[in-house]
Design an enzyme around this catalytic site. Structure first.
Site, PDB file in Angstrom:
ATOM      1  CB  THR A 131       5.705 -19.267  24.428  1.00  0.00           C
ATOM      2  OG1 THR A 131       4.469 -18.768  23.923  1.00  0.00           O
ATOM      3  CG2 THR A 131       5.662 -20.765  24.501  1.00  0.00           C
ATOM      4  CB  VAL A 181      19.354 -23.573  15.638  1.00  0.00           C
ATOM      5  CG1 VAL A 181      19.178 -24.611  14.535  1.00  0.00           C
ATOM      6  CG2 VAL A 181      19.829 -22.258  15.045  1.00  0.00           C
ATOM      7  N   GLY A 209      15.108 -25.761  18.926  1.00  0.00           N
ATOM      8  CA  GLY A 209      14.428 -25.830  20.227  1.00  0.00           C
ATOM      9  C   GLY A 209      15.322 -26.475  21.271  1.00  0.00           C
ATOM     10  CB  ILE A 237      18.001 -30.353  19.033  1.00  0.00           C
ATOM     11  CG1 ILE A 237      16.627 -30.920  18.735  1.00  0.00           C
ATOM     12  CG2 ILE A 237      19.105 -31.262  18.521  1.00  0.00           C
ATOM     13  CD1 ILE A 237      16.333 -31.058  17.237  1.00  0.00           C
ATOM     14  N   GLY A 256       1.973 -23.452  21.124  1.00  0.00           N
ATOM     15  CA  GLY A 256       3.151 -22.601  21.354  1.00  0.00           C
ATOM     16  C   GLY A 256       4.303 -22.919  20.414  1.00  0.00           C
ATOM     17  CD  GLU A 275       9.005 -17.973  15.223  1.00  0.00           C
ATOM     18  OE1 GLU A 275       9.550 -16.907  15.531  1.00  0.00           O
ATOM     19  OE2 GLU A 275       9.210 -19.029  15.846  1.00  0.00           O
ATOM     20  CG  ASP A 301      11.546 -20.211  12.510  1.00  0.00           C
ATOM     21  OD1 ASP A 301      11.884 -19.392  13.379  1.00  0.00           O
ATOM     22  OD2 ASP A 301      11.646 -21.451  12.650  1.00  0.00           O
ATOM     23  CE  LYS A 338      14.180 -22.174  14.323  1.00  0.00           C
ATOM     24  NZ  LYS A 338      12.912 -22.934  14.340  1.00  0.00           N
ATOM     25  N   GLY A 379       8.420 -25.360  21.051  1.00  0.00           N
ATOM     26  CA  GLY A 379       7.608 -25.596  22.244  1.00  0.00           C
ATOM     27  C   GLY A 379       8.247 -24.945  23.455  1.00  0.00           C
TER      28      GLY A 379
HETATM   29  N1  HSE Z   1       8.252 -21.390  15.252  1.00  0.00           N
HETATM   30  C1  HSE Z   1       9.438 -22.111  15.511  1.00  0.00           C
HETATM   31  C2  HSE Z   1       9.269 -23.530  14.965  1.00  0.00           C
HETATM   32  C3  HSE Z   1       9.722 -22.113  16.978  1.00  0.00           C
HETATM   33  O1  HSE Z   1       8.122 -23.924  14.717  1.00  0.00           O
HETATM   34  O2  HSE Z   1      10.241 -24.234  14.775  1.00  0.00           O
HETATM   35  C4  HSE Z   1      11.068 -22.696  17.359  1.00  0.00           C
HETATM   36  O3  HSE Z   1      12.118 -21.962  16.840  1.00  0.00           O
END
Ligand code: HSE
Length: 418
Positions: free
Chosen positions: A11, A127, A129, A131, A182, A185, A196, A200, A309
């Site tokens: 992705t 961390v 996405g 941002i 997408g 994980e 997750d 972060k 995403g």
């Molecule tokens: N699976 C993670 C989330 C992807 O949903 O935040 C982005 O790190």
């Protein structure tokens, strides 16, 4: 000419290639250099891809090519990816990544290798996405002493909680949708179990603390036991339920536990919380993330945007690639932990909790928990009782709950975190 290699065409990898070629001309203008992606490493075949001629299966092809100066590691995990990153840095190539697992578990070591070889290891995409948070913390806020970071750091669980609790959707259906979009994980247990978000917050805490904070030292609880009934009580209390990741410096005296005898301590956790409406985090819905950074001089700064995403994450990867290409860019680093951990035992820290119990009366509740604030929801069964406790440690609360029929137990976000 600067040549780039992409490891992993999933992705984020495919998104990175798309974003790069869409804006390549602009990037060349701003960097004043000719740029191109020379290789894409993946074990799968993509014969119909417009980039079919770039695919390789052997990492050594990339490693031994002196034209490749920056590698984007978008494979994930900490086995093969670790090997590739380590060898790339040792070979004098900069690496950028969205792989939070690798940064959270091996960050100190890889950052040291990068430093020793005068190259960069950048991880903005790991961390939040799309941002910007790592670079602002490292650069714009570096003049300040950051005292706490509190945030919603997992897009998948925030999406699931929003759809379940606001729209009445079923957990399994929303999780499938999050996978389709997408967001999730490869193993969605990493999202819903809190792992997750834990990685972060470890990355952010390591940055502000200057010492590697390991995921296994962090109290972590996921969202799988949250129900619509709990959400109704959260509403009647005046808030919302969010998966909150928090790290804050505290003094040993405030740690309420046998923590490190001296120096500063770190209270760090990932768990669902009742978040009051007055908090900026309570209205953060869907796949959005928000990170509230509190600095001694700056006060509060909030970072908000799409936390997961394909394209948001890919845009952060490409930004790191462009930064890595700048001749004077250098990654800041944190050190390996030496001696005793600065992380305090979270289960000994005092918080208030929401409890939903079955088969117990008000008098018995008061007898066990003292003065509590009872909550109401419409159409609650007679046998159900819900309330907010006084401050109590998790350890003590769990002891008291030992023989009770507990239907729901959720921490109240600390007032100091609001
Ligand atoms: N699976 C993670 C989330 C992807 O949903 O935040 C982005 O790190």
């Amino acid at each position: 000419m600067s040549k780039i290699a992409i490891l992993g065409f999933g992705t984020v990898g495919s998104g990175t290639v798309e974003v790069f070629y869409k804006n390549k001309n602009n990037y060349q203008k701003t960097t004043n250099a000719e740029l191109d992606i020379k290789y894409i490493l993946d074990i799968r075949d993509f014969p119909d891809s417009p980039y079919a001629d770039k695919f390789v299966k052997d990492f050594d092809v990339i490693l031994s090519d002196p034209e490749v100066t920056v590698i984007a590691e978008l494979i994930g995990g900490n086995t093969f990816a670790y090997d590739c990153v380590k060898r790339a840095l040792e070979a004098g190539k900069s690496v950028v990544t969205s792989n939070k697992e690798l940064v959270a578990t091996k960050g100190a070591e890889l950052l040291k290798i990068a430093r020793d070889n005068n190259v960069n290891y950048f991880f903005e995409a790991s961390v939040g996405g799309g941002i910007p948070i790592i670079r602002p913390l490292q650069q714009c806020l570096m003049s300040d002493e950051i005292t706490s970071i509190v945030g919603i750091l997992n897009g998948t669980t925030n999406y699931i909680l929003t759809k379940m609790l606001k729209e009445g959707a079923e957990f399994a259906d929303v999780l499938s949708k999050a996978q389709e979009l997408g967001y999730a994980e490869r193993d969605p247990e990493d999202d819903v179990g809190g792992g997750d978000a834990c990685r972060k917050i470890c990355i952010l805490a390591s940055l502000i603390f200057g010492e590697h904070i390991y995921p296994e030292d962090v109290y972590t609880e996921g969202v799988t036991s949250i129900t619509k009934e709990d959400a109704e009580y959260a509403t009647s209390w005046g808030g919302a339920i969010k998966l909150i990741a928090a790290a804050q410096r505290i003094t040993p005296a405030a740690a309420n536990t046998a923590g490190p005898a001296s120096g500063e301590c770190l209270e760090i956790s990932v768990c669902p919380c009742f978040v009051p409406l007055e908090s900026q985090l309570s209205g953060v819905d869907d796949v959005f993330n928000a990170i509230l950074v509190r600095g001694e001089a700056t006060g509060e700064v909030v970072f908000y945007g799409r936390g997961a995403g394909k394209y948001p994450t890919a845009s952060a990867v490409v930004a790191d690639i462009l930064n890595a290409l700048k001749p004077d860019s250098r990654s800041l680093a944190w050190d390996e932990k030496g001696g005793e951990s600065c992380v305090v035992d979270y289960e000994k820290q005092k918080h208030r909790f929401y409890l939903r119990l079955c088969g117990i009366g008000k008098a018995e509740v008061n007898g066990l928990f003292g003065d509590v604030k009872f909550l109401r929801r419409e159409n609650a069964p007679e046998s159900e009782i819900a309330f907010i406790t006084q401050e109590i440690s998790r350890e003590e609360l769990n002891k008291k709950c030992g023989n009770l029929n507990v239907l729901g137990k959720i921490q109240i976000m600390n007032v100091r975190e609001v």
